[in-house]
Design an enzyme around this catalytic site. Sequence first.
Site, PDB file in Angstrom:
ATOM      1  N   GLY A  10       0.689  -1.480  -0.282  1.00 12.52           N
ATOM      2  CA  GLY A  10      -0.220  -0.219  -0.177  1.00 12.52           C
ATOM      3  C   GLY A  10       1.049   1.451  -0.017  1.00 12.52           C
ATOM      4  O   GLY A  10       2.077   0.936   0.478  1.00 12.52           O
ATOM      5  N   ASP A 103       5.557  -5.553   5.406  1.00  9.16           N
ATOM      6  CA  ASP A 103       6.113  -6.530   5.732  1.00  9.16           C
ATOM      7  C   ASP A 103       5.857  -7.775   4.858  1.00  9.16           C
ATOM      8  O   ASP A 103       6.989  -8.605   4.609  1.00  9.16           O
ATOM      9  CB  ASP A 103       5.367  -6.999   7.139  1.00  9.16           C
ATOM     10  CG  ASP A 103       4.245  -7.029   7.107  1.00  9.16           C
ATOM     11  OD1 ASP A 103       3.285  -7.016   6.053  1.00  9.16           O
ATOM     12  OD2 ASP A 103       3.925  -7.830   8.103  1.00  9.16           O
ATOM     13  N   ARG A 171      -5.059  -2.330  10.266  1.00  9.19           N
ATOM     14  CA  ARG A 171      -5.145  -4.367  10.002  1.00  9.19           C
ATOM     15  C   ARG A 171      -5.158  -4.864  11.318  1.00  9.19           C
ATOM     16  O   ARG A 171      -5.922  -6.101  11.622  1.00  9.19           O
ATOM     17  CB  ARG A 171      -4.334  -4.640   8.893  1.00  9.19           C
ATOM     18  CG  ARG A 171      -4.445  -6.251   8.612  1.00  9.19           C
ATOM     19  CD  ARG A 171      -3.888  -6.686   7.178  1.00  9.19           C
ATOM     20  NE  ARG A 171      -4.670  -6.079   6.106  1.00  9.19           N
ATOM     21  CZ  ARG A 171      -5.851  -6.671   5.292  1.00  9.19           C
ATOM     22  NH1 ARG A 171      -5.672  -7.809   5.866  1.00  9.19           N
ATOM     23  NH2 ARG A 171      -5.892  -5.869   4.331  1.00  9.19           N
TER      24      ARG A 171
HETATM   25  O1  F6P Z   1      -0.647  -0.417   3.751  1.00 14.37           O
HETATM   26  C1  F6P Z   1      -2.022  -0.603   4.975  1.00 14.37           C
HETATM   27  C2  F6P Z   1      -2.935  -0.822   5.126  1.00 14.37           C
HETATM   28  O2  F6P Z   1      -3.094   0.188   4.997  1.00 14.37           O
HETATM   29  C3  F6P Z   1      -3.874  -1.872   6.296  1.00 14.37           C
HETATM   30  O3  F6P Z   1      -4.461  -0.993   7.060  1.00 14.37           O
HETATM   31  C4  F6P Z   1      -5.308  -1.766   4.745  1.00 14.37           C
HETATM   32  O4  F6P Z   1      -6.282  -2.006   5.700  1.00 14.37           O
HETATM   33  C5  F6P Z   1      -5.195  -1.606   3.569  1.00 14.37           C
HETATM   34  O5  F6P Z   1      -3.370  -1.286   3.520  1.00 14.37           O
HETATM   35  C6  F6P Z   1      -5.601  -1.313   2.241  1.00 14.37           C
HETATM   36  O6  F6P Z   1      -5.286  -1.834   1.545  1.00 14.37           O
HETATM   37  P1  F6P Z   1      -5.390  -1.531   0.143  1.00 14.37           P
HETATM   38  O7  F6P Z   1      -5.123  -0.102  -0.217  1.00 14.37           O
HETATM   39  O8  F6P Z   1      -4.818  -2.617  -0.642  1.00 14.37           O
HETATM   40  O9  F6P Z   1      -7.357  -1.115   0.130  1.00 14.37           O
END
Ligand code: F6P
Length: 359
Positions: A10, A103, A171
């Site tokens: 992300g 991670d 998360r």
């Molecule tokens: O980067 C981690 C996070 O911010 C989590 O808290 C969240 O569940 C996830 O990214 C959401 O990611 P995406 O952009 O794939 O919806």
Amino acid sequence: MKVGILTGGGDCPGLNAVIRAIVRKGVFHYQDEFVGFMEGWRGLLEDKTMALDLSTVGGILPRGGTILRTSRTNPAKHGDGLQKCIDALKKHGCDALVAIGGDDTLSVALKLHQKGVKVVGVPKTIDNDLAGTDFTFGFDTAVNIATGAIDRVHTTAEAHNRVIVVEVMGRDSGWIALYSGIGGGADVILIPERPFDIDEVAELIRQRHARGRYFSIVVAAEGAKFAADVELHDGAPIVQEVGKDEFGHQRLGGIGNVLAREIEKRTGFETRSVVLGHIQRGGTPSAFDRVLATRYGLGAIDMVHRGEFGNMAALRGNKIGSVPLAEAVSSNRKVDPEMIDAATGILDKLEKEKEPAAK
Ligand code: F6P
């Protein structure tokens, strides 16, 4: 040296500041050359690259997102993907790779290091849940955005005598919920580390309103869980849809809505919910994150030149050092119990009925 850089997972405010610091110090101090691999590990699998030099990193410090773009591509799920990554690095004449990610991204970096790739990691996540480092960049920006949103929600909740549930990211760990909840003066803070009893949450709000406060703010991390003994969601996080990404993660989201419904049902108070979602990850990084991200970038390029491969730049106290990637990806960093105590200390206490003393 020729150094490859990628950003994976992300996005996170401060990614561009890291890239800029690596390239500037690399060019000015070490006469390095760089190649940017686009869209995380996908760039190595599909040979998508961009030139990285003083001109391409010019002006990117305050910009959110990442000029290298990003993805949740996992090479280990693409046949001989790990070997393809090694081949791509060879093809581009890279002596080393800097992988900026959380991670998931860093677990791939570790696998490549175990296959002989000279890789250095930089910790990135707004969730602040990476082991081995005290703070990740992006977290401060996310907390500021969430705190600002809670401030705004406060005035409208108060005007309408409403309960408002604010769903924030997080998360596996409740860092954003806890910090923004404390910073924004929330009345209830729900985090993944402590499954909660919905009846207790409702009772707390009822007692607060009985004392003459006619509105309440609840902050919930997206990964917060109803306690296992409650039929509602039986200890599992609430997910948006079935299906997992290439690293096996479900898409979380929706706890705010469920909570609002259950709170209104139990208390009779009108309740609304707001999901902050990607607003927390977008836009310009805070000054703190720009500085932290810059320090991580400077640390990473120094690590490359000291040959500290298989390690991740890490903040310990107020110093940038390094820790083995294996340590960073070994576990998820939970919130400090001390912070939970701090939050509990300022939140209203549930006045449970006292048991009559046994005669
Ligand atoms: O980067 C981690 C996070 O911010 C989590 O808290 C969240 O569940 C996830 O990214 C959401 O990611 P995406 O952009 O794939 O919806």
